[in-house]
Design a protein around this motif. Structure first.
Motif, mmCIF file in Angstrom:
data_model
loop_
_atom_site.group_PDB
_atom_site.id
_atom_site.type_symbol
_atom_site.label_atom_id
_atom_site.label_comp_id
_atom_site.label_asym_id
_atom_site.label_seq_id
_atom_site.Cartn_x
_atom_site.Cartn_y
_atom_site.Cartn_z
ATOM 1 N N THR A 1 11.793 4.742 -37.936
ATOM 2 C CA THR A 1 11.145 6.116 -37.881
ATOM 3 C C THR A 1 11.688 6.603 -39.262
ATOM 4 O O THR A 1 10.841 7.571 -39.744
ATOM 5 C CB THR A 1 11.170 7.020 -36.781
ATOM 6 O OG1 THR A 1 12.414 7.611 -36.559
ATOM 7 C CG2 THR A 1 10.388 6.268 -35.415
ATOM 8 N N GLN A 2 12.771 6.562 -39.590
ATOM 9 C CA GLN A 2 13.202 7.354 -40.801
ATOM 10 C C GLN A 2 13.275 6.380 -42.213
ATOM 11 O O GLN A 2 13.835 6.972 -43.199
ATOM 12 C CB GLN A 2 14.819 7.597 -40.487
ATOM 13 C CG GLN A 2 15.141 8.435 -39.119
ATOM 14 C CD GLN A 2 13.963 9.894 -39.200
ATOM 15 O OE1 GLN A 2 14.160 10.712 -40.582
ATOM 16 N NE2 GLN A 2 13.283 10.246 -38.241
ATOM 17 N N PHE A 3 12.779 5.231 -41.990
ATOM 18 C CA PHE A 3 12.735 4.393 -43.287
ATOM 19 C C PHE A 3 12.130 5.265 -44.371
ATOM 20 O O PHE A 3 10.824 5.725 -44.094
ATOM 21 C CB PHE A 3 12.152 3.073 -43.018
ATOM 22 C CG PHE A 3 12.995 2.081 -42.217
ATOM 23 C CD1 PHE A 3 14.107 2.241 -41.882
ATOM 24 C CD2 PHE A 3 12.308 0.986 -41.944
ATOM 25 C CE1 PHE A 3 14.796 1.221 -41.234
ATOM 26 C CE2 PHE A 3 13.018 -0.341 -41.428
ATOM 27 C CZ PHE A 3 14.265 -0.004 -41.016
ATOM 28 N N THR A 4 12.689 5.238 -45.499
ATOM 29 C CA THR A 4 11.681 5.955 -46.599
ATOM 30 C C THR A 4 11.144 4.568 -47.668
ATOM 31 O O THR A 4 10.757 5.248 -48.629
ATOM 32 C CB THR A 4 12.695 6.784 -47.481
ATOM 33 O OG1 THR A 4 13.787 6.225 -47.875
ATOM 34 C CG2 THR A 4 13.095 7.913 -46.625
ATOM 35 N N CYS A 5 11.386 3.679 -47.477
ATOM 36 C CA CYS A 5 10.705 2.533 -48.212
ATOM 37 C C CYS A 5 9.644 1.667 -47.524
ATOM 38 O O CYS A 5 9.779 1.648 -46.259
ATOM 39 C CB CYS A 5 12.191 1.621 -48.694
ATOM 40 S SG CYS A 5 12.741 0.739 -47.056
ATOM 41 N N PRO A 6 9.021 1.152 -48.121
ATOM 42 C CA PRO A 6 7.910 0.068 -47.686
ATOM 43 C C PRO A 6 8.609 -0.736 -46.689
ATOM 44 O O PRO A 6 9.522 -1.414 -46.928
ATOM 45 C CB PRO A 6 7.293 -0.953 -48.841
ATOM 46 C CG PRO A 6 7.673 0.267 -50.011
ATOM 47 C CD PRO A 6 9.015 0.834 -49.660
ATOM 48 N N PHE A 7 8.060 -1.223 -45.493
ATOM 49 C CA PHE A 7 8.603 -1.897 -44.582
ATOM 50 C C PHE A 7 7.277 -2.660 -43.940
ATOM 51 O O PHE A 7 6.169 -2.670 -43.618
ATOM 52 C CB PHE A 7 9.011 -0.963 -43.278
ATOM 53 C CG PHE A 7 9.273 -1.653 -42.192
ATOM 54 C CD1 PHE A 7 10.334 -2.667 -42.095
ATOM 55 C CD2 PHE A 7 8.921 -1.259 -40.912
ATOM 56 C CE1 PHE A 7 10.807 -3.103 -41.032
ATOM 57 C CE2 PHE A 7 9.218 -1.701 -39.547
ATOM 58 C CZ PHE A 7 10.224 -2.778 -39.693
ATOM 59 N N LEU A 8 7.933 -4.151 -43.899
ATOM 60 C CA LEU A 8 6.766 -5.105 -43.471
ATOM 61 C C LEU A 8 7.588 -5.817 -42.268
ATOM 62 O O LEU A 8 8.691 -6.252 -42.326
ATOM 63 C CB LEU A 8 6.518 -6.039 -44.464
ATOM 64 C CG LEU A 8 5.692 -7.403 -44.123
ATOM 65 C CD1 LEU A 8 4.351 -7.190 -43.517
ATOM 66 C CD2 LEU A 8 5.861 -8.399 -45.282
ATOM 67 N N ALA B 1 20.592 0.378 -42.467
ATOM 68 C CA ALA B 1 19.834 1.694 -42.680
ATOM 69 C C ALA B 1 20.228 2.898 -41.783
ATOM 70 O O ALA B 1 20.402 3.951 -42.164
ATOM 71 C CB ALA B 1 18.408 1.419 -42.489
ATOM 72 N N SER B 2 20.895 2.300 -40.732
ATOM 73 C CA SER B 2 21.469 3.398 -39.795
ATOM 74 C C SER B 2 22.774 4.096 -40.504
ATOM 75 O O SER B 2 23.044 5.387 -40.316
ATOM 76 C CB SER B 2 21.818 2.953 -38.556
ATOM 77 O OG SER B 2 22.944 2.159 -38.383
ATOM 78 N N LEU B 3 23.498 3.402 -41.161
ATOM 79 C CA LEU B 3 24.750 3.774 -41.722
ATOM 80 C C LEU B 3 24.768 4.255 -43.096
ATOM 81 O O LEU B 3 25.313 5.348 -43.522
ATOM 82 C CB LEU B 3 25.827 2.565 -42.027
ATOM 83 C CG LEU B 3 26.177 2.000 -40.742
ATOM 84 C CD1 LEU B 3 27.073 0.748 -41.082
ATOM 85 C CD2 LEU B 3 27.214 2.688 -39.944
ATOM 86 N N PHE B 4 23.448 3.839 -43.871
ATOM 87 C CA PHE B 4 23.421 4.224 -45.455
ATOM 88 C C PHE B 4 22.022 4.706 -45.844
ATOM 89 O O PHE B 4 21.985 4.840 -46.822
ATOM 90 C CB PHE B 4 23.879 2.771 -46.307
ATOM 91 C CG PHE B 4 25.150 2.443 -45.964
ATOM 92 C CD1 PHE B 4 26.251 3.173 -46.424
ATOM 93 C CD2 PHE B 4 25.466 1.417 -45.378
ATOM 94 C CE1 PHE B 4 27.696 2.650 -46.151
ATOM 95 C CE2 PHE B 4 26.586 0.635 -45.173
ATOM 96 C CZ PHE B 4 27.625 1.506 -45.569
ATOM 97 N N ASN B 5 21.252 4.801 -44.655
ATOM 98 C CA ASN B 5 19.831 5.368 -45.077
ATOM 99 C C ASN B 5 19.389 4.190 -46.018
ATOM 100 O O ASN B 5 19.734 3.328 -46.299
ATOM 101 C CB ASN B 5 19.705 6.763 -45.180
ATOM 102 C CG ASN B 5 20.020 6.923 -46.653
ATOM 103 O OD1 ASN B 5 19.753 6.536 -47.790
ATOM 104 N ND2 ASN B 5 20.902 8.045 -46.633
ATOM 105 N N THR B 6 18.083 4.380 -46.215
ATOM 106 C CA THR B 6 17.202 3.410 -47.149
ATOM 107 C C THR B 6 16.773 4.216 -48.627
ATOM 108 O O THR B 6 15.904 3.483 -49.333
ATOM 109 C CB THR B 6 15.831 3.346 -46.542
ATOM 110 O OG1 THR B 6 15.035 4.464 -46.343
ATOM 111 C CG2 THR B 6 16.157 2.613 -45.031
ATOM 112 N N THR B 7 17.556 5.028 -49.012
ATOM 113 C CA THR B 7 17.142 5.759 -50.280
ATOM 114 C C THR B 7 17.466 4.575 -51.558
ATOM 115 O O THR B 7 17.134 4.874 -52.384
ATOM 116 C CB THR B 7 18.016 7.071 -50.704
ATOM 117 O OG1 THR B 7 19.219 6.802 -50.283
ATOM 118 C CG2 THR B 7 17.539 8.066 -49.781
#
Length: 263
Positions: free
Chosen positions: A198-205, A104-110
């Motif tokens: 904190t920058q996740f744009t997808c559901p996170f469990l 996620a840090s390299l490619f984000n979560t889009t």
């Protein structure tokens, strides 16, 4: 199945089922067979499951190449591209979850449908403002030496008999080389992924083990709250290997999360 990375390291993976893809990563020293109950449940529920042994893990190649968490994240990306996987659900235990954070840090979560962290604190080192590090004992002063100590038992509850048998067989066939992989462990332990989450744009469990010998489960509500779409589940009578110790409870939490998010 075999996969060759761009730096020519052989990884091993299973690709089962069809439908929404789920990519699975195990913890350090682990084998992908530990997820057998989750693979079965997910395939039966209509998912495609890609279950991966990372470099220096399980049946994958032992190597001195790429002993850093960013390279593990790149390996995940390369498998995803090679298999033409779109919008996967990323599921990881321990180091596997940290690899997903690095991704996620390299490619984000889009391009990610959801992330599931199984008992991995986003920061391994404790200090004055973070009290949920590895075994509540790793500090900036001692972490290189403490990581050389035996980890000890990772479970609280015994694994199911068949899972234990298959996992033990894999460990004997593909023994983990702690000395070889120690530089990677240091790199993994050095990271702090809280800002990434904190920058996740997808559901996170987060699924945490109530009795985990590695991480205080109270990190879970704190970190879930920091994510835009974060939630958590603490599994009673479970240690660090939550999916193997309490597979029925784990699978219910996992599938409910996926269904609640229409995945």
């Amino acid at each position: 199945m075999e996969f060759r990375t761009s730096d020519d390291v052989r990884l091993e993976y299973d690709d089962m089922g069809s439908g929404q893809p789920v990519m699975i990563l195990s913890g350090i020293g682990g084998n992908r067979v530990i997820w057998r109950d989750q693979v079965t449940a997910l395939v039966e529920a209509g998912y495609r499951v890609i279950n991966i042994d990372a470099r220096n893990q399980g049946a994958a190649q032992h190597t001195t190449k790429g002993l850093r968490i960013s390279r593990h994240a790149m390996d995940l990306r390369e498998i995803m591209v090679a298999l033409d996987i779109k919008k996967p659900i990323l599921l990881g235990n321990s180091m596997g979850a940290a690899t997903i954070f690095a991704y996620a840090s390299l490619f984000n979560t889009t391009d990610v449908a959801a992330i599931i962290d199984v008992d991995q604190s986003p920061k391994m080192i404790i200090d004055d403002e973070w009290h949920y590090g590895f075994k509540n004992k790793v500090t900036w002063d001692n972490f290189p030496s403490v990581l050389k100590e035996p980890f000890g038992r990772s479970t609280y509850h015994q694994l199911k008999d068949e899972t234990y048998r298959i996992n033990k067989g894999a460990q004997e066939k593909y023994p983990y080389d702690e000395k070889l992989n120690y530089p990677f462990l240091k790199d993994h332990a050095f990271q702090d992924w809280r800002d990434v989450i904190t920058q996740f744009t997808c559901p996170f469990l987060i699924i945490a083990g109530e009795k985990s010998p590695f991480f205080d489960c109270n990190f879970a509500p704190l970190i879930a709250k920091s994510a835009r779409y974060g939630t958590y589940k603490i599994i009673p009578e479970s240690g660090h290997i939550v999916m193997g110790e309490q597979p029925d409870v784990f699978n219910l939490a996992l599938l409910n999360f996926l269904q609640d998010n229409n995945l």
